[in-house]
Design an enzyme around this catalytic site. Sequence first.
Site, PDB file in Angstrom:
ATOM      1  N   HIS A  80       0.848  -1.194   0.000  1.00  0.00           N
ATOM      2  CA  HIS A  80       0.000   0.000   0.000  1.00  0.00           C
ATOM      3  C   HIS A  80       0.880   1.239   0.000  1.00  0.00           C
ATOM      4  O   HIS A  80       0.703   2.121  -0.824  1.00  0.00           O
ATOM      5  CB  HIS A  80      -0.935  -0.003   1.211  1.00  0.00           C
ATOM      6  N   GLU A 133       0.545   7.949  -3.890  1.00  0.00           N
ATOM      7  CA  GLU A 133       1.503   7.584  -2.847  1.00  0.00           C
ATOM      8  C   GLU A 133       2.737   8.481  -2.890  1.00  0.00           C
ATOM      9  O   GLU A 133       3.278   8.864  -1.841  1.00  0.00           O
ATOM     10  CB  GLU A 133       1.897   6.114  -2.980  1.00  0.00           C
ATOM     11  N   HIS A 137       3.065  10.827   0.314  1.00  0.00           N
ATOM     12  CA  HIS A 137       4.064  10.290   1.238  1.00  0.00           C
ATOM     13  C   HIS A 137       5.500  10.402   0.712  1.00  0.00           C
ATOM     14  O   HIS A 137       6.420  10.674   1.482  1.00  0.00           O
ATOM     15  CB  HIS A 137       3.755   8.827   1.542  1.00  0.00           C
TER      16      HIS A 137
END
Length: 260
Positions: A80, A133, A137
């Site tokens: 993930h 992502e 992040h």
Amino acid sequence: MEIKGKFLVVILVVLFVCAHTQARRRKNSRNRGVKPTRNSTDFDIFIFTQHWPQTVCYTWKKESTSNTCDLPQDDEWTIHGLWPTQYHKLGPQFCNPSLHFDVTALAPIEKEMEVKWIDVEKGTKPYSFWKHEWQKHGTCSAVLEPLNSEMKYFQEGLRLLDVYDMKHVLGKANIHPGSSYPVQTILDGVREVLGKTCQVECVSNKKEKQSYLFEIRICFDKSLNLIDCNGIVGFPTNCSPKREIMYPGIVPNQYHVIQF
């Protein structure tokens, strides 16, 4: 009559604002007391999150009957994300908008990404999962030299999966797809194999009173050494301790999914 009409309008506006405020409070009740951190590069640790594709597919299909899934050919856990985080807080997130996502930078590892960092939710915009992502992040991780590019960031996630693949970790603890376990068994099993605590996430079928294993999160310091996850938001689990957790061998086919 004109004054009464204006008074009525004021009352309606006040009622609308109150209702909207209550709705927002209900929506945010899960993370009450948790302050998301945005546009900051200050973080304590990394959370490496793997999710079980069969459960991911289950949640995606229940959003719409027309949704379909891309599942890995082998029954393996997939990535993930790799998330910088502060203890007891969410984030930081979306740290550097100038670091744009460029899928061509991932060309050397794209085939591997399509297997190990697969977007199970078929039908979404191509590369949108990886883009999300990276923006949310990866741009925060980029303050560290070993992760300061798309290639480095995603390649590190692939490396961590090779070392800490949860199917093999759970298998060593005698926890296998197709069976149900108390959540404490899963927590203890990961700790016994890796020597560190983890976080376990479930999704639940409210009608059938069945919970499914969804994600397992392990933690690393800024030098990417494995550490305990104590202190992260949601530790150690959102799964119910009152019933066993299904680790599904196939995509479940039930309804009324909610996520705790």
